[in-house]
Design an enzyme around this catalytic site. Structure first.
Site, PDB file in Angstrom:
ATOM      1  N   HIS A  55       0.891  -1.157   0.000  1.00 15.14           N
ATOM      2  CA  HIS A  55       0.000   0.000   0.000  1.00 15.14           C
ATOM      3  C   HIS A  55       0.933   1.211   0.000  1.00 15.14           C
ATOM      4  O   HIS A  55       2.033   1.138   0.555  1.00 15.14           O
ATOM      5  CB  HIS A  55      -0.836   0.074   1.275  1.00 15.14           C
ATOM      6  CG  HIS A  55      -1.744  -1.062   1.507  1.00 15.14           C
ATOM      7  ND1 HIS A  55      -1.351  -2.236   2.121  1.00 15.14           N
ATOM      8  CD2 HIS A  55      -3.049  -1.224   1.232  1.00 15.14           C
ATOM      9  CE1 HIS A  55      -2.380  -3.054   2.213  1.00 15.14           C
ATOM     10  NE2 HIS A  55      -3.414  -2.470   1.680  1.00 15.14           N
ATOM     11  N   ASP A  58       2.417   1.836   3.347  1.00  8.78           N
ATOM     12  CA  ASP A  58       3.316   0.820   3.932  1.00  8.78           C
ATOM     13  C   ASP A  58       4.756   1.268   3.730  1.00  8.78           C
ATOM     14  O   ASP A  58       5.651   0.903   4.488  1.00  8.78           O
ATOM     15  CB  ASP A  58       3.138  -0.532   3.215  1.00  8.78           C
ATOM     16  CG  ASP A  58       1.764  -1.115   3.376  1.00  8.78           C
ATOM     17  OD1 ASP A  58       1.077  -0.779   4.374  1.00  8.78           O
ATOM     18  OD2 ASP A  58       1.346  -1.888   2.490  1.00  8.78           O
ATOM     19  N   MET A  89       2.641  -5.723  -7.720  1.00  7.52           N
ATOM     20  CA  MET A  89       1.337  -5.137  -7.407  1.00  7.52           C
ATOM     21  C   MET A  89       1.494  -4.025  -6.392  1.00  7.52           C
ATOM     22  O   MET A  89       2.317  -4.098  -5.481  1.00  7.52           O
ATOM     23  CB  MET A  89       0.401  -6.236  -6.861  1.00  7.52           C
ATOM     24  CG  MET A  89      -0.994  -5.782  -6.491  1.00  7.52           C
ATOM     25  SD  MET A  89      -1.161  -5.167  -4.790  1.00  7.52           S
ATOM     26  CE  MET A  89      -1.428  -6.697  -3.913  1.00  7.52           C
ATOM     27  N   GLU A 182     -10.880  -6.225  -5.351  1.00  6.62           N
ATOM     28  CA  GLU A 182     -10.906  -7.252  -4.306  1.00  6.62           C
ATOM     29  C   GLU A 182     -12.162  -7.119  -3.465  1.00  6.62           C
ATOM     30  O   GLU A 182     -12.396  -6.074  -2.853  1.00  6.62           O
ATOM     31  CB  GLU A 182      -9.676  -7.136  -3.417  1.00  6.62           C
ATOM     32  CG  GLU A 182      -9.668  -8.146  -2.283  1.00  6.62           C
ATOM     33  CD  GLU A 182      -8.385  -8.164  -1.495  1.00  6.62           C
ATOM     34  OE1 GLU A 182      -7.388  -7.593  -1.987  1.00  6.62           O
ATOM     35  OE2 GLU A 182      -8.370  -8.727  -0.405  1.00  6.62           O
ATOM     36  N   LYS A 184     -14.880  -8.267  -0.373  1.00  8.27           N
ATOM     37  CA  LYS A 184     -14.942  -8.790   0.995  1.00  8.27           C
ATOM     38  C   LYS A 184     -16.347  -8.486   1.513  1.00  8.27           C
ATOM     39  O   LYS A 184     -16.881  -7.409   1.262  1.00  8.27           O
ATOM     40  CB  LYS A 184     -13.879  -8.132   1.886  1.00  8.27           C
ATOM     41  CG  LYS A 184     -13.790  -8.734   3.289  1.00  8.27           C
ATOM     42  CD  LYS A 184     -12.653  -8.112   4.096  1.00  8.27           C
ATOM     43  CE  LYS A 184     -12.555  -8.712   5.493  1.00  8.27           C
ATOM     44  NZ  LYS A 184     -11.456  -8.073   6.282  1.00  8.27           N
ATOM     45  N   GLU A 218      -9.805 -13.166  -2.754  1.00  8.71           N
ATOM     46  CA  GLU A 218      -9.027 -13.621  -1.592  1.00  8.71           C
ATOM     47  C   GLU A 218      -9.716 -14.814  -0.941  1.00  8.71           C
ATOM     48  O   GLU A 218     -10.926 -14.793  -0.707  1.00  8.71           O
ATOM     49  CB  GLU A 218      -8.849 -12.505  -0.569  1.00  8.71           C
ATOM     50  CG  GLU A 218      -8.082 -12.993   0.670  1.00  8.71           C
ATOM     51  CD  GLU A 218      -7.755 -11.924   1.683  1.00  8.71           C
ATOM     52  OE1 GLU A 218      -7.210 -10.885   1.303  1.00  8.71           O
ATOM     53  OE2 GLU A 218      -8.072 -12.139   2.878  1.00  8.71           O
ATOM     54  N   HIS A 221     -11.885 -14.052   2.170  1.00 13.19           N
ATOM     55  CA  HIS A 221     -13.075 -13.215   1.969  1.00 13.19           C
ATOM     56  C   HIS A 221     -14.237 -14.009   1.387  1.00 13.19           C
ATOM     57  O   HIS A 221     -15.368 -13.900   1.868  1.00 13.19           O
ATOM     58  CB  HIS A 221     -12.733 -12.004   1.105  1.00 13.19           C
ATOM     59  CG  HIS A 221     -11.652 -11.152   1.690  1.00 13.19           C
ATOM     60  ND1 HIS A 221     -11.122 -10.067   1.042  1.00 13.19           N
ATOM     61  CD2 HIS A 221     -10.984 -11.246   2.884  1.00 13.19           C
ATOM     62  CE1 HIS A 221     -10.179  -9.527   1.811  1.00 13.19           C
ATOM     63  NE2 HIS A 221     -10.081 -10.220   2.929  1.00 13.19           N
ATOM     64  N   ASP A 246      -5.213 -13.305  -3.887  1.00 10.79           N
ATOM     65  CA  ASP A 246      -4.727 -13.213  -2.502  1.00 10.79           C
ATOM     66  C   ASP A 246      -4.928 -14.555  -1.823  1.00 10.79           C
ATOM     67  O   ASP A 246      -6.063 -14.991  -1.582  1.00 10.79           O
ATOM     68  CB  ASP A 246      -5.520 -12.137  -1.734  1.00 10.79           C
ATOM     69  CG  ASP A 246      -4.947 -10.744  -1.939  1.00 10.79           C
ATOM     70  OD1 ASP A 246      -5.494  -9.772  -1.358  1.00 10.79           O
ATOM     71  OD2 ASP A 246      -3.961 -10.625  -2.696  1.00 10.79           O
ATOM     72  N   ASP A 256     -11.897 -12.127   9.673  1.00 11.33           N
ATOM     73  CA  ASP A 256     -10.916 -12.330   8.596  1.00 11.33           C
ATOM     74  C   ASP A 256      -9.583 -12.779   9.197  1.00 11.33           C
ATOM     75  O   ASP A 256      -8.801 -11.981   9.684  1.00 11.33           O
ATOM     76  CB  ASP A 256     -10.742 -10.986   7.865  1.00 11.33           C
ATOM     77  CG  ASP A 256      -9.894 -11.128   6.611  1.00 11.33           C
ATOM     78  OD1 ASP A 256      -9.577 -10.099   6.016  1.00 11.33           O
ATOM     79  OD2 ASP A 256      -9.576 -12.272   6.227  1.00 11.33           O
ATOM     80  N   ASP A 258      -6.905 -14.482   7.812  1.00  8.46           N
ATOM     81  CA  ASP A 258      -5.668 -14.281   7.030  1.00  8.46           C
ATOM     82  C   ASP A 258      -4.540 -15.210   7.507  1.00  8.46           C
ATOM     83  O   ASP A 258      -3.389 -14.797   7.651  1.00  8.46           O
ATOM     84  CB  ASP A 258      -5.201 -12.825   7.105  1.00  8.46           C
ATOM     85  CG  ASP A 258      -6.140 -11.866   6.374  1.00  8.46           C
ATOM     86  OD1 ASP A 258      -6.085 -10.664   6.655  1.00  8.46           O
ATOM     87  OD2 ASP A 258      -6.927 -12.337   5.544  1.00  8.46           O
ATOM     88  N   ASP A 292      -1.646 -12.895   0.991  1.00 10.93           N
ATOM     89  CA  ASP A 292      -2.132 -11.775   1.807  1.00 10.93           C
ATOM     90  C   ASP A 292      -2.518 -12.360   3.162  1.00 10.93           C
ATOM     91  O   ASP A 292      -3.699 -12.641   3.411  1.00 10.93           O
ATOM     92  CB  ASP A 292      -3.324 -11.093   1.142  1.00 10.93           C
ATOM     93  CG  ASP A 292      -3.742  -9.857   1.940  1.00 10.93           C
ATOM     94  OD1 ASP A 292      -4.798  -9.288   1.653  1.00 10.93           O
ATOM     95  OD2 ASP A 292      -3.012  -9.482   2.874  1.00 10.93           O
TER      96      ASP A 292
HETATM   97  C1  DIG Z   1      -7.090  -7.004   2.560  1.00  6.96           C
HETATM   98  O1  DIG Z   1      -7.384  -8.328   2.221  1.00  6.96           O
HETATM   99  C2  DIG Z   1      -6.633  -6.240   1.359  1.00  6.96           C
HETATM  100  C3  DIG Z   1      -5.626  -5.193   1.742  1.00  6.96           C
HETATM  101  O2  DIG Z   1      -4.657  -5.842   2.518  1.00  6.96           O
HETATM  102  C4  DIG Z   1      -5.039  -4.816   0.425  1.00  6.96           C
HETATM  103  O3  DIG Z   1      -5.631  -3.620   0.001  1.00  6.96           O
HETATM  104  C5  DIG Z   1      -5.415  -5.918  -0.520  1.00  6.96           C
HETATM  105  C6  DIG Z   1      -4.238  -6.296  -1.353  1.00  6.96           C
HETATM  106  O4  DIG Z   1      -3.901  -7.622  -1.249  1.00  6.96           O
HETATM  107  N1  DIG Z   1      -5.949  -6.974   0.348  1.00  6.96           N
HETATM  108 MN    MN Z   2      -8.243 -10.792   4.378  1.00  5.50          MN
HETATM  109 MN    MN Z   3      -6.426  -9.206   0.412  1.00  4.63          MN
END
Ligand code: DIG
Ligand code: MN
Ligand code: MN
Length: 390
Positions: A55, A58, A89, A182, A184, A218, A221, A246, A256, A258, A292
């Site tokens: 990001h 970051d 990315m 993406e 969610k 993802e 998600h 992701d 979530d 992860d 991710d």
């Molecule tokens: C969350 O799953 C999102 C953020 O971490 C980011 O914007 C995106 C990129 O992988 N995934």
């Molecule tokens: Mn996530």
């Molecule tokens: Mn993600």
């Protein structure tokens, strides 16, 4: 050489925020010290990763001056160069700063929407400068709790306006960049707009430049939404819209998580890797394989690199298992397509003549339904390949 050691050819990537996660959660403070981006680049390279994602904030802290930004980027580029890492990315943080507390592109305040567009253009410039070819949009704050606050159709329209505006920015700048949306379903908002990859695939078809826009599904998600992640990815691949992915792990009905890739539903992780790698004889996905995810809060920095190595190692082990499964003669016989040269031509490309022939076919439901499909044997073979006994 261990066959499951990652190499650049595997195209594994991690976000700065993933291995840089300090373990803070809604119920506790950080348990790990922040890691400098240049340190992360070196350590990921040592682990065998191919690239690193980010990001904007970051790397460049929110509110940095132009000269600070340029210094930070210069040092980061030097680290990428030194350690042979790339940035496939990039994305914008449109969710941490309080200004985004009620969304970014969908906010009811045009000043917030303006700030979000400006921040995203700057983030795109940064990503392109670092060599990114994919730009992800995750609308973490684009949603509601008090749903009466805006007509949901307005949220859709504002998101389309933003996407079309930013696609035209990329075109006008002449950037070689595509967008990946993406989805969610919720968290941090009570409901997030465009909650699944399916919603995103339709939304893309309503844009001015749909050819520039794909999806970044993802695992966690779609799983949170109770859906088959593999089926969502398959539909995106079939539509030519799987621009990024992701990878992580998740148990349904939970926040979530992860988690490390493959650490929860191994069966689904196997089926996903089989689909992505095309071991069943189909074209493989050739984009970045992004994890991710982040280490458990229990871990110190050494545990973070255990986490990163585990993600990549499990992916490669599952790839080898899927290759063995689809090379197994008994499996191939069980999933062999049934062919019927007399019927198949009638099933597509309507003509009056085909309709008449379909109606004239001698099809006996009772006898057709008697055939056993031997999916129990097929699934047992998959389990045995997964468990390494075949
Ligand atoms: C969350 O799953 C999102 C953020 O971490 C980011 O914007 C995106 C990129 O992988 N995934
Ligand atoms: Mn996530
Ligand atoms: Mn993600």
């Amino acid at each position: 050489m261990d066959p499951f050691d990652p190499t650049a050819k595997d195209r594994f990537t991690f976000g700065l925020w993933t291995v840089g996660n300090t373990g803070r959660d809604p119920f506790g403070e950080a348990v790990r010290a922040p890691l400098a981006p240049t340190h992360i680049v070196r350590k990921l390279s040592e682990c065998g990763a191919w690239g690193v994602n980010l990001h904007d904030n970051d790397l460049v802290p929110f509110g940095s001056s132009a000269s600070e930004r340029d210094r930070i980027v210069r040092e980061f580029k030097a680290a990428l160069q030194e350690h042979g890492m790339c940035v496939p990315m990039a994305t914008t943080n449109l969710f941490s700063h309080p200004i985004f507390k009620d969304g970014a592109f969908t906010s009811n305040d045009p000043k917030v929407r303006a700030f979000a567009l400006r921040k995203t253009m700057d983030g795109i410039d940064l990503g392109v400068e670092l060599g990114a070819r994919v730009y992800v949009f995750w609308g973490g704050r684009e949603g509601t709790e008090a749903d009466a606050c805006r007509d949901p159709r307005t949220a859709v329209a504002r998101t389309r306006e933003a996407m079309d505006f930013l696609c035209d920015y990329v075109r006008e700048q002449g950037y070689d960049l595509v967008f990946a949306l993406e989805a969610k379903p919720n968290e941090p908002r009570g409901d997030i707009y465009f909650p699944t990859t399916g919603h995103m695939l339709h939304f893309i078809s309503t844009l001015a430049h749909p050819e520039m826009v794909g999806v970044n599904p993802e695992v966690a998600h779609e799983t949170m939404a109770g859906l088959s992640f593999t089926h969502g990815v398959a539909q995106a691949m079939e539509a030519g819209k799987l621009f990024h992915i992701d990878l992580n792990a998740q148990r349904i009905g939970r926040y979530d998580q992860d988690f490390r890739f493959g650490s929860e539903d191994v069966r689904q992780a196997f089926l996903l890797v089989r689909l992505l790698e095309g071991t069943l004889g189909t074209a493989p996905y050739t984009g970045p394989l992004h994890f991710d995810a982040h280490a458990y809060r229990s871990e110190d920095e050494a545990g973070v690199w255990d986490f990163a190595r585990g993600c990549m190692r499990t992916y490669k082990i599952l790839k080898a298992r899927a290759q063995a499964f689809d090379a197994d003669p008994e499996v191939r016989a069980l999933i062999a397509e049934q062919n019927d040269a007399a019927i198949e031509p009638l099933l597509s490309g309507y003509t009056k003549d085909k309709a008449a022939k379909l109606r004239a076919l001698a099809l006996d439901p009772a006898s057709i339904s008697k055939r056993g499909l031997r999916y129990e044997r097929l699934d047992q073979l998959m389990i045995e390949h997964l468990l390494g006994v075949r």
